[in-house]
Design a protein around this motif. Structure first.
Motif, short mmCIF file in Angstrom:
data_model
loop_
_atom_site.label_atom_id
_atom_site.label_comp_id
_atom_site.label_asym_id
_atom_site.label_seq_id
_atom_site.Cartn_x
_atom_site.Cartn_y
_atom_site.Cartn_z
N GLY A 11 -16.16 4.94 4.15
CA GLY A 11 -15.92 6.04 5.08
C GLY A 11 -15.24 5.57 6.35
N VAL A 12 -14.83 6.56 7.14
CA VAL A 12 -14.19 6.29 8.43
C VAL A 12 -15.05 6.90 9.52
CG1 VAL A 12 -12.11 6.63 9.80
CG2 VAL A 12 -11.92 6.37 7.34
N VAL A 13 -15.22 6.18 10.62
CA VAL A 13 -16.08 6.63 11.72
C VAL A 13 -15.37 7.73 12.49
CG1 VAL A 13 -17.30 5.92 13.80
CG2 VAL A 13 -17.13 4.35 11.85
N LEU A 14 -16.04 8.86 12.66
CA LEU A 14 -15.47 10.00 13.39
C LEU A 14 -15.87 9.98 14.86
CD1 LEU A 14 -16.17 12.83 10.79
CD2 LEU A 14 -14.00 11.68 11.22
N LYS A 65 -14.74 8.72 2.10
CA LYS A 65 -13.47 8.68 1.38
C LYS A 65 -13.70 7.99 0.04
CE LYS A 65 -9.67 8.17 3.73
NZ LYS A 65 -8.59 7.60 4.56
N ASN A 66 -12.82 8.28 -0.90
CA ASN A 66 -12.95 7.68 -2.23
C ASN A 66 -12.59 6.20 -2.19
OD1 ASN A 66 -13.68 10.09 -3.36
ND2 ASN A 66 -11.56 10.68 -3.80
N ALA A 67 -13.25 5.44 -3.04
CA ALA A 67 -12.96 4.00 -3.12
C ALA A 67 -13.40 3.47 -4.47
CB ALA A 67 -13.68 3.24 -2.01
N HIS A 68 -12.66 2.44 -4.95
CA HIS A 68 -13.07 1.72 -6.16
C HIS A 68 -14.07 0.65 -5.75
CE1 HIS A 68 -10.31 3.62 -8.81
NE2 HIS A 68 -9.22 3.20 -8.15
N PRO A 80 -10.19 1.02 -1.07
CA PRO A 80 -9.98 2.46 -0.84
C PRO A 80 -8.99 3.05 -1.84
CG PRO A 80 -9.82 1.21 1.21
CD PRO A 80 -9.87 0.21 0.11
N VAL A 81 -9.30 4.25 -2.31
CA VAL A 81 -8.39 4.96 -3.22
C VAL A 81 -7.49 5.83 -2.34
CG1 VAL A 81 -8.21 6.58 -5.13
CG2 VAL A 81 -10.13 5.00 -5.02
N GLU A 82 -6.38 5.26 -1.95
CA GLU A 82 -5.42 6.04 -1.17
C GLU A 82 -4.05 5.42 -1.40
OE1 GLU A 82 -6.51 5.80 2.93
OE2 GLU A 82 -6.28 3.64 3.05
N ASP A 83 -3.07 6.11 -0.93
CA ASP A 83 -1.70 5.63 -1.08
C ASP A 83 -1.59 4.21 -0.54
OD1 ASP A 83 1.08 5.18 -0.82
OD2 ASP A 83 1.39 7.34 -0.95
N SER A 84 -1.03 3.31 -1.37
CA SER A 84 -0.98 1.90 -0.95
C SER A 84 -0.13 1.73 0.31
CB SER A 84 -0.41 1.03 -2.07
OG SER A 84 0.91 1.43 -2.37
N VAL A 85 0.85 2.59 0.52
CA VAL A 85 1.66 2.51 1.75
C VAL A 85 0.79 2.80 2.96
CG1 VAL A 85 3.64 3.47 2.98
CG2 VAL A 85 3.77 3.11 0.52
#
Length: 1942
Positions: A11-14, A65-68, A80-85
């Motif tokens: 996750g990301v801290v809000l 957030k999604n992650a492997h 993290p499962v997100e765009d590699s860019v």
């Protein structure tokens, strides 16, 4: 209860969380967290960037957030499962953030701001990507933009190159190493060489025309013009301007903006121009008055020209203001642009002074589609397209164009009955077949829409007008037939209401009868006359008439001879119409079957652009003919087809290949054609071997790809139509065809033979056929075709070119679709490997070999992740067996080739070596255990295995080289290292099994160890130097490979057993290098190896000297390179407890029998490391020179004294010399080089080349060193030292009879003497510096030094410099010795104060007649001792008179070496403390003042003072202070009965004080007499006041008459004539006339104003009021330093706030008090800079040193001996001695007040007063020699010669009680020549020997001759090391200077 999370992993801290709860984890907004457990609204986990710290935090603060999850469980990691860019952007920006701040700190402002903008740009783009609202194309563009920015930033910041595929980062483990290398290389090349665009476009935006005399509308025409060929390159762009000069349609941007498209690179030349013609629309004459005529004409206005080359340099869309020129005569209008280009100034002029056309011009690069994407706004806003005349360099299929361009060139007209020429206007119409005018088909150019008609320019009164106006007629193709263009000619009258009268017309049809269009070129049209009212509406009437003179029949002479003509130029640019009749004949073959043969023959002559226009129609025609008449025309059709196919190979038409492909797939219908095509193709192939001319056959084979496409498609169509009939027949035909091909390929021919070239042509096209064959045949069948075809080539090929082509064919085969299939690969692989092996063994065509190898291995990698595992393994086995050995040899071979420098090197080196290296790595990575076992078992003998191991180890060393890959290729380097360490682990087992014990092979083991050491020391593996994120990534992926290799080294070392001795001492250096890597585990593994080495060496030779020597040498070289750290030293010395399996080295050694020598070695190494670490730290860039020099001196002395390593010692001598030279410390540089000079002898022994010295003899090198040292002594103004070396060199030259050099040397020596006398030397200050605390470098830590300051450097400046050098240091605010807490503190403390030098050379300083220029050298050079004084009160302090209890604590510092020396500072060796009593202090004060008075009086008499003010002020100060109680305080303190009763031992001193007071009064009286003579008129009142005050002073002292001894004693002042001195004739001084020779030394009056009468009067200085408590004489008071608690510095020398303001210093006013003559207050107030050169520095010496060469009897002792300190006086009990003081001699009795005095024979040489004052700061002697002893002796029965009695009595200088003297009756030897200062020899004259510098000292001869010896002998003696001289040795010896003395 805490539960492990299943899905909530990342996750990301809000919201920021402070973590104030128990076990709370502080979080910042934006942190990414890994979540491990959850419990009721709380998560437990860690921040990703710091995984070691775990804690709890609220779940509501986290956005999940999604992650492997990898390695699930306790040690799980998440991706993290997100765009590699996005992932890359985030991590990169984090890294940049830290570095960005550092840029600010380093003041790299430009990059700081650029990076800031790029980071913001990336953040904006990141938001766009995250929102996800972008189209697919836009997303692609944004990602491309992001990655470009990321790469730019990484490059600027020196970060790693990121391998990418389609914008995404590539995992190196998931692709082949060869692919990884390709990606890296591609990105590297892309970065290096941006692709050059071949197509260019010019953007034009018309803004306005600025002119003063507008008022009419304007038409502006732009076109591109080729100045070389004088023709337009483009059509015209047309803009209409209103009367204000602005565009008429501002809302329609396409009417004012255009893009000149399709300019080729060849068009961007200097002679290609943008030409602008401006036409006005209005009256005939520009200045005509308005009349009723409303008719308007198009008239010339002006022209502007700009070169396209000028736009190439412009970066952006620049605005240009083009100057508009007008032609002088209208007849020149058609060529005005050429005149402007040629600068034919006479033919044109500016149309107006301020007329200009404002346009924006910009060159754009790339194809038009690319521009549409990049400049979207440009195209959406609207821009007209202006085309080239003709097609572009590359014709694109589907391009539709049908433009006819007609240029109105010129006309010839008759006057028509007029008296003046006509004003002709042409009107142009286009009419269709029906005679109707075509609307909107006449265009003046792009930009404006076409019109129905066009009106030409009107040229005034011109019957031969030349217009040169270009029109564009965009007529549709279907309307061309039957259309024509009509030109109507009218005369424009300027009178009759401006009517336009028709007088003729011309016309031209656009298409001929046979369908061809109007040919391009010039046409001379016939002008048909007609009346004004003639109707031209009926076209058929005039269309029957002839239109062109060229087409007239020969019998029509009337029209041919007509004078009137009209010329036009036409040019057709059409993709549909042709002007070629042959093309039309072929396309219409059915209409004329008889012409087929001709048409097919002529096809080859038709222009290619005509063929591609009608490509489909032409192909249909050919296959139509083939179907109908295959027997008759088959061969010709085949040839025509070959011609068309090869035409498409041309770069201009290559884009039509897809058109042909589309035709074959979609439109081709020749189902029967395959038979004929195969038959003809085989017919040609069969004739190859016999044919003499192969050109046509080669053309056929070049087209074989498309021929096969037609064959295969035709067969497919036939199969579809017939259901697969004749299949076998077709297969047989193909097999037969391939048999023919194989036969012709098998022919063995020379490279020059036509057949060989034909074979090469076929091989080039053959791989393109595979794909077609696969459409019909099975994979294995096609692979068989290929294998047999390639196998049919002769093995021993003579043709090199054919070999290269064969390789290219193999390369294309490997890259083809056929090879990708595993089935076919197993068939083709052996063929490929065989060819590769041959070429690589012969080192031929390596680039192509690398390409093939790369392709093969990349395929293997792909398959590994698939299903065909066994196949892959088998292929790897095949490749390893065939190519591994040859690959290793190839890499070795090409790496050892000399590489050319520059970019060429990069390309060649990377292209070949890099590719092969990537292949090797890929292959090794594919190898499994089985492969390695098979490889090692395959070697038939141990020698082969040994060679293989040596080869592979050498190759690995090459791979590790820094130059192997680019600096930023870290990814590639890590992959390389991973492969190397894996392979080494396999091979080390083979090493153990095969090369140990009796089979031991040193070379293989050495190669192995050497590789391991280099591997560990690679920069790319030093994780400590990387950022935390990069380090973490590497450790996660590969671990610390250094530790793995270190463990392997240890394991292998342990296996060696007794063979370890082979590696001692050779491997000490390499292993030491490994231990210097700051990795604790690695060090713990490696350090015990040293114990082992020491142990084995001890067993072998009984000591480990070899180990020690190698260890020390290697340590030095490694530390110099910047390796090692503090922990390493502690590891060696086991100061810290070590973790790990091994005990520390010291602990291991302590268990051994040889522990003493072992511990000693460790101690030595540790001490050396301390110095080396300091040296390394100090040598860093930006460190100050002082630190570097001090550190080098420390190391240099260590090598000499403790290690006795001469070569190292000499190296550091030269390093130190370079540092000094760079810092302009020339004197220190000389002393440094002298160390090396002393190691050499004057011998002819040859010396090897060393450092920067060539190979030469020892004599030559010593000579060179001598000359260099003399030169540096000269620069450093240390001329006296240079003279000694000059003499030594001169002696050498003399002994070799080298008189030329001897002469030069003597001249040099003379010049140095001249410089001593003529040039002024600055007097340096000396400062004592204490460095306290553990944070200082070792060579400074808790030590005190004395430093020689720079020129003009005062205490404040020195303090500031030291604080700048040590910015973290704290300045101590007191001068007391610090306690242990300061010594042990983890900080830096500086204690600084000035000290006074105590010169060793007393004799020179006290000798009479020696100029001050000479004396100044001895005052400040060769100083070994320094002192400073601290005043304090002892006992009860008397407030009425503080002098009673004011004592002085005097500290004497003795250095380890004298200053100056090899450094500007030396360590203090010894401290001595002495306390001076108040009475002695008073004596010193008055002595100093008397000395100063005598000096000033002498200067005044000898006219050395240009100004009498110093004497005036001094007299005023002394008299005023004495009158107001100065001396009275002394009387009160020391002459009181109480004091005399309580201190009976001070009786003699009290008498001495009294004598000095009387002496002072006498000197004052004499001084006033001198003053009266020289005082100027305006100061007379002051003089009178002084005289009055003096009488008061005398009366206050109770002096009416001076005592007899005072009256009788003559007073000799300094600076009498040297001759007078030598002849012992004293200078008779009287107020009326003083004899004396003026000296060259400069008077020094910088501080005159300090001696104001007020400051030296009874109003005692405020600075010392707390000591004295009353108004004492400042002269006396200033000799006592105030207590440290007060601020007693003068205002001119106030210390900086962080340094104590009461630092004892000579500059601050604490003179020595242990000697007789001390400073006055004025002296102390001056720093050494302000002091005159003549200040003198006597030295209290040991009794042995004190004894002069000539013994003097006690009866004639002078009163003041400069060589005795106060404690030496008999009966002195007033002092506390804190250290040993010299033993005092008995004081000579002098009880009577008036004893008879006569000068001592020893003193008759001198005419100056005695002095014993050290550092008379500020005395006003101004370069005059100091007052030395006045030679007065007691009456002892010895009479002076008559000439020696002085008529004028003055008080004598006080005599020194225990000075040793000779008997008075000894005859006096007088010299008429003063020997040079260094020619020291014993003589019977009373002169004292001149002392030499401490380090250049020349001992006296043992047996002094009666007369001075010859100079040669003198010098020989002067160079002895001891005090004896050997007359038998004529040659001089080396300079007697010991290193230990320094």
């Amino acid at each position: 209860m805490w539960i492990p999370t299943d899905h909530e992993k990342y996750g990301v801290v809000l919201v920021s969380f402070r973590g104030t709860v128990q076990h709370g984890l502080p979080l910042e907004i934006g942190d990414t967290v890994q979540i491990l457990e959850k419990c009721e609204g709380w998560f437990r986990g860690n921040i990703l960037k710091n995984p070691n710290v775990k804690g709890i935090f609220p779940s509501s603060y986290i956005h999940l957030k999604n992650a492997h999850v990898k390695n699930k469980g306790q040690f799980e990691t998440i991706v993290p499962v997100e765009d590699s860019v996005i992932t890359e952007m985030t991590s990169t920006l984090r890294d940049w953030g830290a570095m960005w701040k550092q840029l600010y700190v380093k003041n790299e402002g430009d990059l700081f701001h650029r990076l800031w903008h790029v980071m913001n740009e990336i953040l904006d783009l990141r938001r766009q990507v995250l929102v996800g609202h972008l189209t697919h194309d836009r997303m692609r563009d944004v990602k491309q933009h992001i990655t470009a920015r990321l790469d730019w930033g990484n490059e600027q910041l020196g970060l790693d190159l990121v391998p990418r595929r389609e914008f995404n980062m590539v995992d190196p483990d998931e692709i082949s190493v060869t692919e990884l290398y390709k990606l890296m290389e591609h990105r590297h090349r892309k970065k290096d060489t941006p692709a050059v665009a071949s197509t260019h476009h010019l953007f034009v935006h018309v803004k306005s025309l600025v002119s003063a005399n507008l008022g009419e509308e304007l038409e502006v025409f732009f076109h591109i013009y080729d100045g070389r060929e004088s023709r337009p390159l483009s059509e015209r762009f047309f803009v209409k301007l209103n009367k204000s000069g602005l565009p008429k349609s501002p809302e329609k941007t396409e009417r004012q903006c255009t893009l000149f498209v399709d300019l080729g690179s060849s068009d961007l030349r200097k002679d290609v121009y943008i030409v602008v013609h401006v036409v006005r629309i209005g009256r005939m004459g520009a200045g005509e008055k308005k009349n009723l005529c409303s008719v308007q004409y198009r008239r010339p206005f002006g022209c502007a020209v700009v070169s396209i080359a000028d736009l190439l340099t412009a970066d952006s869309k620049d605005d240009h203001l083009l100057k508009v020129y007008a032609c002088n005569t209208e007849s020149e209008w058609h060529q005005i642009h050429e005149n402007i280009i040629k600068k034919a100034n006479s033919r044109y002029n500016l149309s107006g002074s301020n007329t200009g056309l404002a346009v924006a011009l910009q060159l754009l690069h790339g194809d038009i589609e690319q521009l549409r994407r990049e400049y979207m706004v440009l195209f959406t806003r609207g821009v007209s397209i202006t085309r080239k005349l003709g097609f572009s360099d590359v014709i694109m299929p589907g391009e539709m164009r049908n433009d006819l361009y007609i240029t109105l060139e010129k006309g010839e007209f008759e006057k028509g009955g007029k008296s003046v020429a006509r004003n002709v206007e042409i009107t142009v119409y286009v009419l269709d077949i029906d005679g109707q005018i075509l609307k909107t088909h006449v265009a003046a150019g792009s930009g404006e829409p076409g019109g129905d008609e066009y009106h030409s320019l009107v040229l005034y009164h011109n019957n031969s007008p030349r217009w040169a106006e270009q029109l564009k007629l965009p007529i549709p193709v279907d309307m061309f037939r039957g259309s024509h263009v009509r030109f109507e000619f009218r005369h424009c009258s300027t009178k009759d209401k401006g009517e336009k009268k028709l007088f003729g017309y011309s016309f031209v049809p656009l298409m001929q009868e046979d369908g061809r269009t109007l040919p391009d070129g010039n046409h001379e049209l016939i002008i048909h006359k007609c009346e004004e009212n003639t109707s031209l509406a009926e076209c058929p009437r005039y269309l029957k008439l002839p239109f062109s003179k060229a087409n007239l029949p020969s019998n029509n002479q009337t029209l041919k001879g007509a004078k009137e003509s009209f010329w036009i130029t036409s040019f057709l640019c059409s993709t549909k119409l042709t002007q070629n009749g042959d093309m039309l004949d072929l396309l219409k073959w059915r209409a004329h079957p008889e012409r087929i043969n001709d048409s097919l023959s002529k096809l080859k002559e038709i222009d290619g652009s005509e063929i591609v226009k009608f490509l489909q129609d032409t192909l249909d025609t050919l296959f139509g003919i083939l179907d109908e008449s295959s027997q008759r025309y088959g061969l010709k059709v085949f040839d025509s087809l070959v011609h068309i196919i090869n035409l498409l190979q041309d770069s201009k038409f290559q884009h039509f290949k897809p058109v042909m492909d589309t035709y074959i797939e979609s439109h081709f219908a020749g189902a029967l054609s395959y038979r004929d095509l195969i038959k003809v193709l085989k017919w040609y192939v069969d004739r190859i071997v016999d044919a003499e001319i192969q050109d046509h056959i080669q053309q056929v084979l070049k087209a074989s790809e498309y021929i096969f496409k037609y064959i295969i498609q035709s067969r497919r169509l036939f199969s579809l139509a017939t259901g697969g009939q004749n299949e076998e027949e077709f297969r047989v035909c193909i097999h037969e065809l391939f048999m023919s091909i194989r036969f012709f390929l098998s022919q063995d021919n020379k490279s020059t033979s036509p057949v060989a070239q034909t074979q090469a042509v076929f091989l080039r096209t053959f791989p393109a056929v595979y794909g077609e064959l696969l459409k019909i045949f099975a994979v294995r069948e096609v692979a068989g075709f290929v294998r047999e075809t390639l196998g049919s080539l002769p093995t021993a090929v003579h043709a090199d070119c054919l070999e290269a082509v064969k390789l290219q064919c193999i390369a294309k085969t490997v890259e083809s679709q056929l090879y990708i299939n595993p089935e076919s690969r197993c068939i083709l692989l052996p063929v490929v490997l065989r060819v590769l092996q041959v070429h690589m063994q012969e080192q031929r065509d390596l680039v192509m070999c690398a390409r093939i190898f790369t392709s093969m291995l990349s395929l293997i990698k792909k398959e590994e992740n698939g299903t065909a595992e066994p196949v892959v393994s088998e292929e790897v086995e095949l490749i390893v067996e065939s190519l591994l050995g040859v690959l290793l040899r190839t890499i070795l071979e090409i790496s050892n080739r000399p590489q050319p420098s520059g970019p060429a090197m990069r390309l060649q080196f990377q292209d070949v070596t890099g590719e092969f290296v990537a292949c090797l790595l890929a292959l090794l990575r594919q190898m499994s255990d089985r492969h390695y076992q098979q490889l090692l078992q395959a070697f038939s003998s141990k020698d082969n295995l040994r060679d293989f191991l040596l080869q592979i180890f050498t190759v690995f060393r090459i791979l590790i080289r820094p130059e192997m890959f680019s600096k930023d290729w870290t990814v590639m380097r890590l992959v390389t290292n991973n492969v190397i360490i894996t392979t080494v682990l396999y091979l080390s087992d083979a090493l153990r099994k095969n090369f140990l014990n009796d089979k031991f092979d040193y070379k293989v083991w050495d190669s192995y160890f050497y590789l391991s050491v280099i591997f560990i020391n690679q920069p790319c593996l030093q994780l400590e130097s990387f950022s935390p994120s990069k380090r973490k990534k590497i450790l996660e992926k590969y671990g610390d490979m250094r530790v793995m290799m270190g463990c392997e080294i240890f394991s292998m070392w342990q296996n060696l057993g007794e063979h370890k001795l082979n590696f001692i001492p050779a491997m000490i250096g390499p292993f030491l290098e490994v231990t210097l890597v700051p990795q604790p585990d690695l060090r713990n593994v490696m350090i015990p190896i040293f114990h082992d080495m020491m142990d084995w060496e001890q067993r072998r030779s009984g000591n480990f000297k070899q180990v020690e020597a190698k260890l020390i040498d290697k340590l030095d070289s490694l530390m110099s390179e910047g390796k090692g750290d503090e922990t390493y030293r502690e590891l060696f010395n086991s100061i810290i407890p070590l973790f790990g399996p091994y005990p520390s080295l010291l602990k291991k050694i302590e268990r051994e029998t040889w522990r003493e020598s072992g511990i000693s070695l460790i101690a030595t190494v540790t001490r050396l490391m301390e110095r080396l670490l300091d040296y390394r730290d100090c040598m860093k860039l930006g460190e100050v020179d002082g630190k570097k020099i001090g550190c080098t001196v420390s190391l240099l002395n260590f090598y000499k004294t403790e290690l006795n390593k001469e070569e190292m010692y000499i190296r550091y001598i030269h390093k130190l010399y370079d540092l000094h030279f760079k810092a302009q410390n020339y004197t220190e540089a000389s002393y440094t080089l002298l160390l090396y000079d002393e190691l050499l002898e004057w011998s002819d022994r040859p010396l090897r080349e060393f450092l920067n010295y060539p190979m030469q003899s020892e004599w030559q090198r010593k000579e060179y060193l001598h000359l260099t040292i003399v030169q540096n002594f000269d620069r450093g103004k240390c001329w006296e030292n240079g003279i000694i070396l000059c003499r030594e060199l001169a002696d050498q030259y003399e002994s070799y009879y080298d008189y030329r050099n001897l002469s030069k040397m003597r001249m040099m020596e003379a010049s140095l003497y001249d410089k001593i006398m003529d040039q002024q030397r600055l007097e340096p200050e000396f400062f004592r510096v204490g460095f306290y605390g553990k944070k200082f470098p070792f060579f400074l830590r808790n030590k005190e030094f004395v430093c020689r300051g720079h020129d003009y450097e005062r205490l404040e400046a020195f303090q500031q410099r030291m604080l700048n050098e040590f910015p973290h240091a704290i300045a101590m605010q007191h001068v007391n010795q610090p306690d242990q807490t300061i010594y042990q503190a983890d900080a830096q403390y500086l204690q600084i104060y000035a000290v006074t030098p105590i010169p060793e050379s007393q004799d020179v300083l006290q000798r009479d007649g020696v100029p001050d220029n000479i004396k100044s050298f001895y005052k400040f050079n060769h100083i070994l001792r320094f002192r400073y004084d601290r005043p304090f009160h002892k006992g009860t302090k008397d407030k009425e008179n503080e002098f009673k209890s004011l004592w002085v604590e005097r500290t004497t510092l003795t250095l380890v070496q004298s200053l100056p020396g090899i450094s500007r500072w030396f360590e203090v060796d010894k401290r001595e403390l002495v306390e001076v009593s108040p009475l002695e202090n008073a004596i010193e004060v008055i002595e100093n003042k008397n000395l100063q008075l005598r000096t000033l009086i002498t200067q005044c008499q000898s006219r050395q003072m240009q100004n009498i003010n110093p004497l005036t002020m001094c007299l005023n100060g002394v008299i005023d202070a004495a009158v107001n109680g100065g001396l009275a305080r002394y009387q009160e303190a020391f002459f009181a009965k109480d004091y005399i009763m309580n201190h009976p031992e001070d009786g003699e001193k009290i008498g001495r004080l009294r004598e000095l007071m009387f002496e002072q009064a006498h000197i004052l009286e004499y001084g006033l007499a001198v003053h009266e003579k020289f005082v100027p008129q305006d100061m007379r009142p002051l003089h009178k006041k002084l005289v009055d005050q003096f009488h008061l002073m005398k009366s206050s002292l109770g002096i009416q008459e001076f005592p007899a001894y005072v009256r009788a004693s003559p007073v000799h002042f300094t600076n009498g004539s040297p001759r007078t001195c030598r002849n012992s004739v004293p200078n008779i001084i009287s107020p009326d006339g003083g004899r004396g020779v003026a000296r060259r030394s400069l008077p020094s009056y910088p501080a005159v104003n300090r001696y104001s009468s007020s400051s030296l009067s009874s109003q005692a200085s405020n600075e010392v009021s707390n000591i004295t408590g009353q108004s004492e004489s400042s002269d006396e008071v200033f000799n006592m330093q105030p207590s440290p608690s007060t601020s007693s510095l003068s205002s001119n020398h106030s210390a900086s706030p962080n340094v104590t303001s009461s630092a004892p210093s000579s500059a601050r006013g604490s003179p020595q008090m242990a000697e007789k003559h001390k400073h006055s207050r004025e002296n102390a107030c001056l720093s050494p800079r302000d002091r005159p050169v003549s200040a003198i520095f006597p030295n209290p010496m040991d009794p042995a040193q004190r004894a002069p060469p000539h013994q003097i009897g006690e009866a004639t002792l002078p009163r003041s001996d400069p060589n005795l300190s106060a404690p030496d006086k008999a009966g002195s009990s007033a002092k506390n001695m804190r250290s040993q003081s010299p033993v005092s001699a008995s004081r000579s009795p002098q009880k009577t007040m008036v004893p008879p005095f006569t000068p001592s024979p020893t003193e008759c040489q001198s005419t100056s007063l005695v002095s014993n004052s050290p550092v008379l700061s500020g005395s006003y002697s101004s370069g005059i020699s100091s007052l030395s002893r006045c030679s007065v002796s007691e009456a002892s029965g010895t009479e002076l010669p008559a000439g020696d009695h002085l008529p004028y009595p003055l008080p004598p200088p006080t005599t020194l009680p225990n000075s040793v003297s000779s008997s008075s009756d000894e005859p006096i030897r007088r010299e008429n020549k003063t020997p040079p200062p260094y020619s020291v020899y014993e003589r019977n004259n009373p002169r004292r020997p001149v002392p030499l510098p401490h380090s250049l000292s020349i001992p006296p001869q043992a047996d002094p001759p009666a007369l001075p010896p010859k100079p040669h002998q003198l010098r020989t003696g002067s160079m002895k090391l001891d005090g004896t001289s050997d007359p038998r040795v004529p040659r001089p010896r080396p300079l007697p200077r010991k290193v230990s003395q320094l």
